[in-house]
Design a protein around this motif. Structure first.
Motif, short mmCIF file in Angstrom:
data_model
loop_
_atom_site.label_atom_id
_atom_site.label_comp_id
_atom_site.label_asym_id
_atom_site.label_seq_id
_atom_site.Cartn_x
_atom_site.Cartn_y
_atom_site.Cartn_z
N SER A 41 0.83 -1.19 -0.07
CA SER A 41 -0.17 0.13 0.06
C SER A 41 1.03 1.29 0.14
N ASN A 79 1.45 3.90 -3.02
CA ASN A 79 1.31 5.53 -2.96
C ASN A 79 2.21 6.17 -3.23
N TYR A 112 -4.25 4.47 -1.08
CA TYR A 112 -4.16 3.03 -0.42
C TYR A 112 -4.08 3.28 1.01
N ASP A 113 -4.72 2.52 1.70
CA ASP A 113 -4.88 2.64 3.30
C ASP A 113 -3.42 1.88 3.95
N ASN A 153 -2.67 1.20 6.43
CA ASN A 153 -2.78 0.26 7.62
C ASN A 153 -3.29 -1.17 7.15
N HIS A 160 -4.90 -5.44 0.74
CA HIS A 160 -5.14 -3.91 0.71
C HIS A 160 -5.69 -3.53 -0.65
N GLU A 217 -9.49 -3.43 -0.46
CA GLU A 217 -10.04 -2.43 0.63
C GLU A 217 -9.92 -1.31 -0.21
N PHE A 218 -8.95 -0.86 -1.19
CA PHE A 218 -8.89 0.18 -1.96
C PHE A 218 -10.10 0.34 -2.92
N ARG A 225 -13.61 1.12 -1.85
CA ARG A 225 -13.60 2.91 -1.50
C ARG A 225 -13.86 3.34 -3.03
N GLN A 272 -13.75 -2.81 8.71
CA GLN A 272 -13.63 -1.11 8.27
C GLN A 272 -14.70 -0.84 7.36
#
Length: 308
Positions: free
Chosen positions: A75, A79, A178-179, A181, A188, A191-192, A195, A235
């Protein structure tokens, strides 16, 4: 030769891929439309061959190589590379994968024909074994309502969007990147993209193959365990609720609690699921999640992890 007219920055992250990185670079050099920029991000690799390969690439004026001082995970590496991208379109590429020779031309045309697109997605080839043509995968329905649901008669999610989908840099910026965490074990990329899709951005499918995933070379999918989806559902439980999949979030939270053998949370999420069932909000996977004994689930989950 780089081609600024393509408006494409290719970002490659690497860690321990060694000389496989050269295959990725070679696939860019063979493109029918050259990228405008090539960025390689070395995520503080401990691998001598990977580092040697990256140092060799610094001699190529067409390639920018970034050496991270500390390993921060994919992540943070993504970034870092995305932040350095100078062009409107970003094509992420894993260091052990390659692109078909017309991929960038197809991607560039798709964004040109769809100026309102935040991202475009197409087919990809999945190679499970070396020296094979692989299987063409059409991601199909990529709505969150579909992809976050469970497969029929299974506990697995239907997620299918490949994490290396081309996107506009402005979209990456608008969702906060990207988060950091979420690492590899935390899926990851999923999760990205949750969103991204939840943001309501425009996106379009193209029927061409734009990526070759050499799955047999990677090990990331084997690292994923029930805690990965546990963290996703923690999350983004509000998103699950908004799309009518609250019960699915509680399934994943319950399964993660069973993986951890956390009895208090097992009871808590079991009660949440029972409440969903009373409201007629459930599916077959809900019953499995509730009924499967913790020791049996742990054994089956470890077996599934090894067999990926």
């Amino acid at each position: 030769m780089l081609d600024p007219k393509s408006d494409i920055s290719v970002v490659i992250t690497c860690y321990s891929e060694g000389k496989l990185l050269l295959d990725a670079i070679s696939s860019l050099e063979k493109q029918t439309l050259s990228p405008a920029q090539i960025i390689v991000v070395n995520d503080a690799s401990p691998d001598a061959i990977t580092n040697q390969t990256c140092h060799t690439l610094t001699k190529n004026s067409d390639i920018s190589v970034i050496f991270c001082a500390v390993n921060g995970g994919t992540s943070i590496a993504r970034n870092r590379g995305f932040a350095e991208a100078k062009y409107k379109i970003i094509v992420p590429l894993d260091a052990d994968d390659i692109l078909p020779k017309n991929a960038l031309e197809v991607i560039h045309k798709a964004f040109r024909l769809n100026p309102d697109a935040g991202f475009i997605y197409g087919n990809h080839v999945r190679q499970d074994k070396a020296n094979t043509l692989g299987k063409v995968i059409n991601p199909g329905d990529i709505s969150l309502e579909f992809m976050l649901g469970a497969k029929p008669f299974s506990l697995s999610s239907r997620w299918s969007l490949v994490g290396t989908t081309p996107l506009r840099k402005s979209l990456w910026e608008s969702v906060g990147g990207y988060d950091p965490n979420f690492g590899v074990e935390d899926i990851h990329d999923v999760e990205f993209w949750i969103r991204v899709i939840a943001s309501g951005c425009k996106y379009y499918y193209i029927p061409q193959t734009i990526y070759i995933w050499r799955k047999y070379l990677g090990s990331n999918t084997r690292r994923v365990n029930p805690l990965a989806w546990y963290r996703i559902s923690q999350q983004h439980i509000d998103i699950y609720r908004q799309i009518g999949l609250e019960y699915r979030a509680y399934e994943l939270l319950l399964l993660g609690s069973k993986w951890l053998n956390h009895r208090k949370k097992i009871n808590q999420y079991s009660q949440k699921l029972i409440s969903c069932i009373k409201r007629s909000q459930f599916q077959f996977s809900t019953l499995i999640a509730l009924g499967i004994p913790t020791p049996l689930f742990q054994v089956l989950a470890r077996y599934a992890q090894k067999s990926r």
